[in-house]
Design a protein around this motif. Structure first.
Motif, PDB file in Angstrom:
ATOM      1  N   SER A  83       0.833  -1.202   0.000  1.00 11.35           N
ATOM      2  CA  SER A  83       0.000   0.000   0.000  1.00 11.35           C
ATOM      3  C   SER A  83       0.863   1.246   0.000  1.00 11.35           C
ATOM      4  O   SER A  83       2.059   1.205   0.302  1.00 11.35           O
ATOM      5  CB  SER A  83      -0.929   0.023   1.231  1.00 11.35           C
ATOM      6  N   SER A  90       4.225   1.225 -10.499  1.00 11.12           N
ATOM      7  CA  SER A  90       4.539   0.662  -9.182  1.00 11.12           C
ATOM      8  C   SER A  90       5.731  -0.280  -9.300  1.00 11.12           C
ATOM      9  O   SER A  90       5.885  -0.994 -10.296  1.00 11.12           O
ATOM     10  CB  SER A  90       3.342  -0.091  -8.602  1.00 11.12           C
ATOM     11  N   LYS A 108      -7.117  -8.061  -4.491  1.00 12.48           N
ATOM     12  CA  LYS A 108      -8.041  -6.933  -4.547  1.00 12.48           C
ATOM     13  C   LYS A 108      -7.248  -5.636  -4.500  1.00 12.48           C
ATOM     14  O   LYS A 108      -6.385  -5.451  -3.642  1.00 12.48           O
ATOM     15  CB  LYS A 108      -9.031  -6.985  -3.385  1.00 12.48           C
ATOM     16  N   VAL A 109      -7.550  -4.747  -5.434  1.00 13.14           N
ATOM     17  CA  VAL A 109      -6.942  -3.424  -5.467  1.00 13.14           C
ATOM     18  C   VAL A 109      -8.008  -2.406  -5.101  1.00 13.14           C
ATOM     19  O   VAL A 109      -9.088  -2.395  -5.695  1.00 13.14           O
ATOM     20  CB  VAL A 109      -6.366  -3.096  -6.858  1.00 13.14           C
ATOM     21  N   GLU A 110      -7.706  -1.555  -4.126  1.00 17.98           N
ATOM     22  CA  GLU A 110      -8.588  -0.446  -3.766  1.00 17.98           C
ATOM     23  C   GLU A 110      -7.815   0.853  -3.943  1.00 17.98           C
ATOM     24  O   GLU A 110      -6.722   1.017  -3.387  1.00 17.98           O
ATOM     25  CB  GLU A 110      -9.067  -0.552  -2.320  1.00 17.98           C
ATOM     26  N   THR A 166     -12.401  -0.212  -7.171  1.00 12.31           N
ATOM     27  CA  THR A 166     -11.949  -1.521  -6.711  1.00 12.31           C
ATOM     28  C   THR A 166     -11.929  -2.532  -7.844  1.00 12.31           C
ATOM     29  O   THR A 166     -12.863  -2.590  -8.655  1.00 12.31           O
ATOM     30  CB  THR A 166     -12.865  -2.041  -5.585  1.00 12.31           C
ATOM     31  N   LEU A 173       0.925  -1.738 -11.240  1.00 11.46           N
ATOM     32  CA  LEU A 173      -0.021  -0.631 -11.255  1.00 11.46           C
ATOM     33  C   LEU A 173       0.539   0.572 -11.997  1.00 11.46           C
ATOM     34  O   LEU A 173       1.750   0.848 -11.938  1.00 11.46           O
ATOM     35  CB  LEU A 173      -0.366  -0.216  -9.828  1.00 11.46           C
ATOM     36  N   VAL A 201      -3.584   3.783  -2.182  1.00 12.84           N
ATOM     37  CA  VAL A 201      -3.590   2.612  -3.058  1.00 12.84           C
ATOM     38  C   VAL A 201      -3.311   1.419  -2.161  1.00 12.84           C
ATOM     39  O   VAL A 201      -2.304   1.395  -1.446  1.00 12.84           O
ATOM     40  CB  VAL A 201      -2.512   2.697  -4.157  1.00 12.84           C
ATOM     41  N   ARG A 202      -4.173   0.387  -2.200  1.00  9.84           N
ATOM     42  CA  ARG A 202      -4.009  -0.781  -1.328  1.00  9.84           C
ATOM     43  C   ARG A 202      -4.211  -2.058  -2.131  1.00  9.84           C
ATOM     44  O   ARG A 202      -5.146  -2.138  -2.929  1.00  9.84           O
ATOM     45  CB  ARG A 202      -5.007  -0.730  -0.166  1.00  9.84           C
ATOM     46  N   VAL A 203      -3.358  -3.013  -1.886  1.00 12.93           N
ATOM     47  CA  VAL A 203      -3.463  -4.319  -2.531  1.00 12.93           C
ATOM     48  C   VAL A 203      -3.631  -5.375  -1.446  1.00 12.93           C
ATOM     49  O   VAL A 203      -2.827  -5.447  -0.502  1.00 12.93           O
ATOM     50  CB  VAL A 203      -2.217  -4.642  -3.383  1.00 12.93           C
TER      51      VAL A 203
END
Length: 543
Positions: free
Chosen positions: A209, A287, A295-297, A386, A424, A448-450
């Motif tokens: 993240s 990235s 899951k990507v948020e 998402t 990303l 950004v969170r994975v």
């Protein structure tokens, strides 16, 4: 709580083929995750503006027909309804008179369709009910006893069919451009359906993240251990794809962190690079992290201006892309065979629309693999975009509302290169139709969170040996008896919904005791019994 639910699923044999309820109270307890609006704005967590009479719940679904000719809201399931025994759908609805334009009948219809067809409406069945304005009412649609309308006169009676997996709700009819706002709550199907045959992963483990916290009150650069600023054009000469007319730079002028967010700033300015001068600058971030499935948020706010073209997206780590972070060490495969995943794209000349898309050998460029939705404040408010990426499908959503699912039936190298790592990209491009008055505008990213699946849970950490715990009757209508078997000491009993939300707790200090569960809605629950020394979970079905 998600960890608890995962432990339950793994350790106590809850398989995906079990019967599941179809319901939503819009308070976080529902089993429906695919609400979608066709020519209608939808908010599935809207503060109830009319907390009165039969509905004092805090949140409801807001349905706003903005004038679309066939506006409706709908959801779709992986499995089909069996209407032979359970054939009733119901929900509460409130329609304020002040929101209505035109002279349509005050009504609501529920349509059942086969979402697997190219034209899902072609074999639909429908029931229409009158609505009283300015009050909450429960509307019930009985496909056995109510008058139903088959669009195709040759279709069989609904209760003899097993091809429906889509529910459509439409207020004040179709084939008109009138407007109406309605509020819906407590959707319920009176039966259950078989769960998906797939074992869906639970992506609850944060693996990478960037929160873009920076240093308060200062403009700072990005974390270069996480991000690479790509400046070299990937297309021959000095151009980028899509006819874009910007230079990407690695300057703080175009990408920086301030006040808790990342800014990617597109600017009108003359800038020279690699022997070419252009009139616009921006930034394109890669990235330094790549992964397969998860899951990507991304919580972000789009820029404004006709000609701006921001995107939150992904590319195969193996792409042979000149100037990209991974090309020198991983590049083996050209685009589109590497696979592209557009989590979200936005165009300044269609300000209220966002789209997700897939590019691969089966369809690329003006791809047919896409879906989007209208949101009225993409550039004035943050939204959570998402992607959930599994080995079998990709699901795209905005603020938890799904707008596109990519799931080709026969997967192959051409339509599914998505079994290898992707990285990303965040960028704002400038298109040739940029408005003459444009000066600058930024895409802001809050985080950004994975997430990926948690490592296997230890049975020793989460439960103990198989004690003789017994809960009966199960299923139950109103009361259950809990026999603790050889669970020692005073025990706490906690009920969780199928989504992992705690709904009730009570204690028990004798071996066998009967408890009232009449207040529960019908559905599937998990009962956790925990003492000072051990714990156990059983599945409980409330009729």
């Amino acid at each position: 709580m998600k960890n608890l639910l995962l432990a339950i699923l793994i350790l106590f044999g809850f398989n995906a083929n079990a019967q599941q309820t179809v319901e939503d109270d819009f308070e976080g307890n529902g089993t429906i995750s695919t609400w979608f609006g066709d020519d209608a704005n939808i908010n599935a967590q809207f503060n109830n503006p009319y907390k009165e009479t039969i509905n004092t719940s805090n949140t409801v679904l807001q349905y706003e027909d903005v004038g679309g000719q066939y506006a409706n809201i709908r959801f779709e399931l992986d499995e089909k309804f069996d209407l032979s025994e359970d054939y009733t759908f119901s929900f509460k609805i409130y329609v304020p008179a002040v929101t209505i334009t035109g002279s349509q009948d005050n009504q609501v219809s529920l349509k059942l369709q086969n979402g697997d067809l190219n034209e899902p409406w072609s074999t639909q069945t429908e029931i229409v009910k009158d609505v009283t304005l300015n009050q909450w009412q429960t509307v019930t649609f009985n496909f056995k006893d109510d008058n139903y309308i088959n669009l195709n006169a040759g279709s069989a009676a609904p209760i003899t069919r097993t091809d429906f997996n889509r529910v459509v709700i439409q207020v004040n009819g179709e084939n008109n451009t009138d407007r109406v706002t309605a509020y819906i709550d407590d959707f319920l199907y009176d039966g259950t359906i078989a769960g998906s045959s797939d074992d869906e992963p639970v992506f609850d483990n944060l693996v990478w993240s960037d929160e873009f916290d920076g240093q308060t009150g200062f403009v700072t650069d990005l974390d270069n251990s996480k991000w690479f600023k790509q400046i070299y054009p990937i297309i021959g000469g000095n151009s980028w794809a899509n006819g874009e007319i910007q230079h990407y730079t690695d300057r703080l002028d175009n990408s920086y962190v301030s006040n808790g967010t990342l800014k990617i700033l597109a600017k009108k300015e003359t800038y020279s690079y690699n022997g070419t001068s252009k009139n616009y600058t921006s930034a394109r971030l890669n990235s330094k992290y790549a992964f397969t499935y998860g899951k990507v948020e991304i919580r972000a706010k789009m820029p404004t201006g006709v000609g701006t073209f921001p995107a939150l997206w992904m590319l195969g780590q193996n792409i042979t892309e000149t100037g990209g972070y991974w090309a020198a060490t991983k590049g083996t495969t050209p685009w589109p065979d590497c696979g592209e995943i557009d989590i979200i794209e936005h165009w300044g000349d269609n300000q209220d629309f966002v789209q997700s898309a897939l590019h691969n050998r089966s369809s690329f460029g003006s791809t047919v693999n896409k879906g989007g939705r209208t949101i009225s404040n993409a550039s004035s408010e943050f939204h959570v975009y998402t992607l959930e990426w599994t080995a079998t499908k990709m699901t795209f959503s905005v603020d938890g509302i799904v707008h596109y699912v990519y799931n080709p039936e026969n997967k192959n190298a051409e339509n599914w290169p998505y079994d290898a790592p992707q990285y990303l990209l965040l960028n704002v491009a400038i298109l040739p139709n940029i408005t003459a008055g444009f000066s600058e505008s930024a895409m802001e990213v809050d985080y950004v969170r994975v997430y990926q699946e948690s490592a296997s849970l230890s049975t020793e950490d989460n439960t103990i040996k198989n004690q003789a715990l017994n809960v009966y009757p199960n299923p139950s209508n109103s009361r259950v008896t809990v026999n603790l078997g050889n669970v020692e000491g005073e025990s706490e009993l906690v009920l969780y919904s199928i989504t992992g939300k705690k709904v009730h707790s009570f204690s028990q200090d004798i071996p066998s005791e009967t408890h009232d569960i009449s207040f529960l809605k019908r559905g599937v629950y998990f009962l956790q019994v925990a003492s000072s020394k051990n714990s156990k979970v059983v599945k409980l079905i409330k009729n």
